[in-house]
Design a protein around this motif. Structure first.
Motif, PDB file in Angstrom:
ATOM      1  N   TYR A 135      -1.731   6.654 -15.443  1.00  0.00           N
ATOM      2  CA  TYR A 135      -1.759   5.498 -16.345  1.00  0.00           C
ATOM      3  C   TYR A 135      -3.071   4.728 -16.221  1.00  0.00           C
ATOM      4  O   TYR A 135      -3.614   4.587 -15.127  1.00  0.00           O
ATOM      5  CB  TYR A 135      -0.569   4.583 -16.060  1.00  0.00           C
ATOM      6  N   ARG A 136      -3.524   4.197 -17.361  1.00  0.00           N
ATOM      7  CA  ARG A 136      -4.783   3.448 -17.392  1.00  0.00           C
ATOM      8  C   ARG A 136      -4.579   2.048 -16.799  1.00  0.00           C
ATOM      9  O   ARG A 136      -3.616   1.353 -17.127  1.00  0.00           O
ATOM     10  CB  ARG A 136      -5.288   3.276 -18.838  1.00  0.00           C
ATOM     11  N   ALA A 137      -5.521   1.645 -15.966  1.00  0.00           N
ATOM     12  CA  ALA A 137      -5.416   0.335 -15.292  1.00  0.00           C
ATOM     13  C   ALA A 137      -5.294  -0.798 -16.315  1.00  0.00           C
ATOM     14  O   ALA A 137      -4.507  -1.732 -16.137  1.00  0.00           O
ATOM     15  CB  ALA A 137      -6.635   0.117 -14.410  1.00  0.00           C
ATOM     16  N   LYS A 138      -6.071  -0.692 -17.382  1.00  0.00           N
ATOM     17  CA  LYS A 138      -6.073  -1.780 -18.376  1.00  0.00           C
ATOM     18  C   LYS A 138      -4.677  -1.928 -19.000  1.00  0.00           C
ATOM     19  O   LYS A 138      -4.181  -3.047 -19.197  1.00  0.00           O
ATOM     20  CB  LYS A 138      -7.102  -1.459 -19.460  1.00  0.00           C
ATOM     21  N   ASP A 139      -4.051  -0.783 -19.286  1.00  0.00           N
ATOM     22  CA  ASP A 139      -2.721  -0.823 -19.901  1.00  0.00           C
ATOM     23  C   ASP A 139      -1.695  -1.399 -18.919  1.00  0.00           C
ATOM     24  O   ASP A 139      -0.826  -2.174 -19.306  1.00  0.00           O
ATOM     25  CB  ASP A 139      -2.283   0.590 -20.334  1.00  0.00           C
ATOM     26  N   ILE A 140      -1.816  -1.008 -17.653  1.00  0.00           N
ATOM     27  CA  ILE A 140      -0.874  -1.534 -16.649  1.00  0.00           C
ATOM     28  C   ILE A 140      -1.052  -3.053 -16.548  1.00  0.00           C
ATOM     29  O   ILE A 140      -0.086  -3.809 -16.509  1.00  0.00           O
ATOM     30  CB  ILE A 140      -1.092  -0.881 -15.261  1.00  0.00           C
ATOM     31  N   THR A 199       0.844  -1.199   0.000  1.00  0.00           N
ATOM     32  CA  THR A 199       0.000   0.000   0.000  1.00  0.00           C
ATOM     33  C   THR A 199       0.883   1.255   0.000  1.00  0.00           C
ATOM     34  O   THR A 199       0.678   2.177  -0.810  1.00  0.00           O
ATOM     35  CB  THR A 199      -0.932  -0.002   1.240  1.00  0.00           C
ATOM     36  N   ALA A 200       1.877   1.269   0.884  1.00  0.00           N
ATOM     37  CA  ALA A 200       2.767   2.436   0.981  1.00  0.00           C
ATOM     38  C   ALA A 200       3.547   2.631  -0.319  1.00  0.00           C
ATOM     39  O   ALA A 200       3.643   3.746  -0.839  1.00  0.00           O
ATOM     40  CB  ALA A 200       3.709   2.263   2.165  1.00  0.00           C
ATOM     41  N   GLU A 201       4.058   1.543  -0.879  1.00  0.00           N
ATOM     42  CA  GLU A 201       4.837   1.626  -2.127  1.00  0.00           C
ATOM     43  C   GLU A 201       3.966   2.145  -3.269  1.00  0.00           C
ATOM     44  O   GLU A 201       4.403   2.960  -4.087  1.00  0.00           O
ATOM     45  CB  GLU A 201       5.389   0.240  -2.507  1.00  0.00           C
ATOM     46  N   LEU A 202       2.745   1.653  -3.354  1.00  0.00           N
ATOM     47  CA  LEU A 202       1.856   2.074  -4.451  1.00  0.00           C
ATOM     48  C   LEU A 202       1.552   3.570  -4.342  1.00  0.00           C
ATOM     49  O   LEU A 202       1.553   4.292  -5.339  1.00  0.00           O
ATOM     50  CB  LEU A 202       0.546   1.263  -4.424  1.00  0.00           C
ATOM     51  N   ARG A 203       1.297   4.026  -3.131  1.00  0.00           N
ATOM     52  CA  ARG A 203       0.992   5.456  -2.939  1.00  0.00           C
ATOM     53  C   ARG A 203       2.188   6.308  -3.354  1.00  0.00           C
ATOM     54  O   ARG A 203       2.032   7.345  -3.995  1.00  0.00           O
ATOM     55  CB  ARG A 203       0.571   5.726  -1.498  1.00  0.00           C
ATOM     56  N   GLU A 204       3.351   5.803  -3.007  1.00  0.00           N
ATOM     57  CA  GLU A 204       4.606   6.480  -3.369  1.00  0.00           C
ATOM     58  C   GLU A 204       4.718   6.626  -4.893  1.00  0.00           C
ATOM     59  O   GLU A 204       5.220   7.613  -5.406  1.00  0.00           O
ATOM     60  CB  GLU A 204       5.748   5.600  -2.834  1.00  0.00           C
ATOM     61  N   MET A 205       4.199   5.623  -5.615  1.00  0.00           N
ATOM     62  CA  MET A 205       4.303   5.615  -7.087  1.00  0.00           C
ATOM     63  C   MET A 205       3.182   6.391  -7.774  1.00  0.00           C
ATOM     64  O   MET A 205       3.075   6.369  -8.996  1.00  0.00           O
ATOM     65  CB  MET A 205       4.255   4.166  -7.601  1.00  0.00           C
ATOM     66  N   GLY A 206       2.310   7.016  -6.995  1.00  0.00           N
ATOM     67  CA  GLY A 206       1.239   7.807  -7.603  1.00  0.00           C
ATOM     68  C   GLY A 206      -0.087   7.084  -7.743  1.00  0.00           C
ATOM     69  O   GLY A 206      -1.002   7.548  -8.415  1.00  0.00           O
ATOM     70  N   PHE A 207      -0.210   5.926  -7.095  1.00  0.00           N
ATOM     71  CA  PHE A 207      -1.504   5.232  -7.080  1.00  0.00           C
ATOM     72  C   PHE A 207      -2.331   5.764  -5.920  1.00  0.00           C
ATOM     73  O   PHE A 207      -1.782   6.132  -4.876  1.00  0.00           O
ATOM     74  CB  PHE A 207      -1.309   3.731  -6.858  1.00  0.00           C
ATOM     75  N   ARG A 245      -9.318   0.734 -12.211  1.00  0.00           N
ATOM     76  CA  ARG A 245      -8.722   0.200 -10.973  1.00  0.00           C
ATOM     77  C   ARG A 245      -8.115  -1.168 -11.218  1.00  0.00           C
ATOM     78  O   ARG A 245      -8.635  -1.952 -12.025  1.00  0.00           O
ATOM     79  CB  ARG A 245      -9.810   0.026  -9.909  1.00  0.00           C
ATOM     80  N   LEU A 246      -7.073  -1.456 -10.484  1.00  0.00           N
ATOM     81  CA  LEU A 246      -6.497  -2.798 -10.485  1.00  0.00           C
ATOM     82  C   LEU A 246      -6.775  -3.418  -9.129  1.00  0.00           C
ATOM     83  O   LEU A 246      -6.599  -2.754  -8.103  1.00  0.00           O
ATOM     84  CB  LEU A 246      -4.980  -2.730 -10.675  1.00  0.00           C
ATOM     85  N   ARG A 247      -7.208  -4.660  -9.154  1.00  0.00           N
ATOM     86  CA  ARG A 247      -7.333  -5.385  -7.881  1.00  0.00           C
ATOM     87  C   ARG A 247      -6.141  -6.333  -7.798  1.00  0.00           C
ATOM     88  O   ARG A 247      -6.000  -7.241  -8.616  1.00  0.00           O
ATOM     89  CB  ARG A 247      -8.642  -6.167  -7.829  1.00  0.00           C
ATOM     90  N   ILE A 248      -5.296  -6.065  -6.835  1.00  0.00           N
ATOM     91  CA  ILE A 248      -4.037  -6.815  -6.732  1.00  0.00           C
ATOM     92  C   ILE A 248      -4.053  -7.650  -5.458  1.00  0.00           C
ATOM     93  O   ILE A 248      -4.139  -7.119  -4.343  1.00  0.00           O
ATOM     94  CB  ILE A 248      -2.828  -5.854  -6.697  1.00  0.00           C
ATOM     95  N   THR A 249      -3.971  -8.967  -5.633  1.00  0.00           N
ATOM     96  CA  THR A 249      -3.941  -9.865  -4.473  1.00  0.00           C
ATOM     97  C   THR A 249      -2.562  -9.809  -3.823  1.00  0.00           C
ATOM     98  O   THR A 249      -1.550  -9.685  -4.514  1.00  0.00           O
ATOM     99  CB  THR A 249      -4.218 -11.310  -4.939  1.00  0.00           C
TER     100      THR A 249
END
Ligand code: PMP
Length: 350
Positions: free
Chosen positions: A300-305, A275-283, A327-331
């Motif tokens: 960036y578009r979720a589908k492209d990612i 969670t912290a890393e993603l926020r750092e990256m602009g998510f 949105r991306l749902r990441i397990t």
């Protein structure tokens, strides 16, 4: 008029992709990256195959008893079945027989509308707020039943028991199902409310926190009358739902509380780090109370990612649905898997 006119017309639930290869990182189906408790393997090894010649215990009583003991209920308050999908489908059949619509949030587990269609249950979805929060006020209207996933999926957001209580207080004449598939990762279980609300049903699963998605074990908790109705529905459809091996393996899982808590702790620590890393990256993403996160990038578009990650053999879940299609749902995987994900995202984002 052809026989084709009489075929079922339904849009089925689509599960996370199960790629037909071995060397990839699978973060798309909210499975647990760690193995089940060691006792589960032992129970399977110990299992006497001779016993398979007999039908299993029809009501999986040893497993229902073990689960009941763990949560402090009587066995008669517990129903077990082949994963909570099986249990929830039976709940919909057993409890939602009104002409009024069953209500649940528009952004939630996408199996609910499928069961309603399949079982011809009228339903209405209620929009969640812009930040995906469910508003209890919206559930104070005539209905034939209420379903709330808490924590909710795919949003990952949990609400406290005050919120569940508010919904229960406003819906004394309907069965209220609280789907707690992810509760062990940080939610607050509504099980203690069962003694106060006779119309409450709580469902849980062994697929996520107990690492047993491949075995199919789920359960429901409720008052004896509610649980009897569930058994009646089951016995009108398939009297022997759980196989003998699953019953024994399930008991072994319940008996190892220490392993259960240790696994949860690891998943939660990795989740909070991701969670912290993603926020750092602009998510941006809500604080998760589950074993997944639900993230959106500002540029960036979720589908492209999602497509890019696939080229790196990392599978996450993308839903092309209104309101959540960026949105991306990441397990949450192992630390190594999440490190590989973070490295790939950094490469993409630059
Ligand atoms: N409820 C929710 C909210 C879920 O996300 C899932 C997993 N897809 C389930 C129920 C069903 O899980 P299972 O059938 O594996 O118990």
């Amino acid at each position: 008029m052809s026989w084709r006119d009489n075929l079922i017309k339904i849009e089925p639930y689509v599960a996370g992709e199960q790629p037909n290869k071995t060397d990839f990182i699978k973060l798309n189906a909210n499975e647990n990256p760690y193995p089940p408790a060691p006792g589960v393997l032992k129970a399977i090894e110990r299992f006497n195959a001779e016993g398979l010649k007999k039908y299993p215990d029809a009501d999986a009583k040893p497993l229902a008893a073990a689960i009941a003991k763990r949560v402090g209920l009587e066995r008669e308050n517990v129903f077990v079945g082949n994963g909570s999908d099986d249990v929830l489908a039976l709940c919909f059949r057993a409890f939602f027989n009104s002409d009024k619509p069953v209500i649940y949030p528009d952004i939630t587990y996408s199996f609910y509308p499928v069961w309603c269609e399949m079982l011809r249950i009228p339903f209405e979805t209620i929009p969640v707020d812009g930040d995906f929060s469910i508003n209890a006020e919206d559930y104070k209207r005539p209905n034939g039943g209420v379903v709330i996933a808490n924590p909710n999926a795919p949003t990952s957001i949990a609400r406290g028991l005050d919120f569940i209580r508010e919904i229960l207080d406003a819906n004394k004449d309907s069965v209220v199902i609280v789907d707690e598939a992810y509760v062990d990762f940080g939610g607050e279980s509504a099980v203690p409310l069962l003694s106060e609300y006779e119309n409450l049903v709580v469902t849980q699963t062994f697929s996520k926190s107990r690492s047993m998605a491949g075995m199919r074990i789920g359960c429901a908790f409720g008052n004896k009358e509610i649980i009897s109705a569930l058994y009646a529905a089951k016995d009108s459809y398939n009297s022997y739902p759980m196989d003998s091996i699953a019953i024994e393996a399930g008991v072994a899982s319940v008996e190892d509380e220490e392993y259960f808590l240790a696994t949860l702790k690891k998943v939660i620590a990795t989740r909070d780090r991701l969670t912290a890393e993603l926020r750092e990256m602009g998510f941006s993403l809500p604080d998760s109370s589950t074993n997944f996160v639900f993230a959106e990038h500002e540029k960036y578009r979720a589908k492209d990612i999602c497509e890019f990650l696939k080229t790196k053999d990392i599978y996450v879940r993308y839903f092309s649905k209104p309101r959540i299609d960026n949105r991306l749902r990441i397990t949450i995987g192992t630390d190594e898997e999440i490190d590989a994900l973070i490295a790939a995202l950094k490469e993409y984002i630059g």
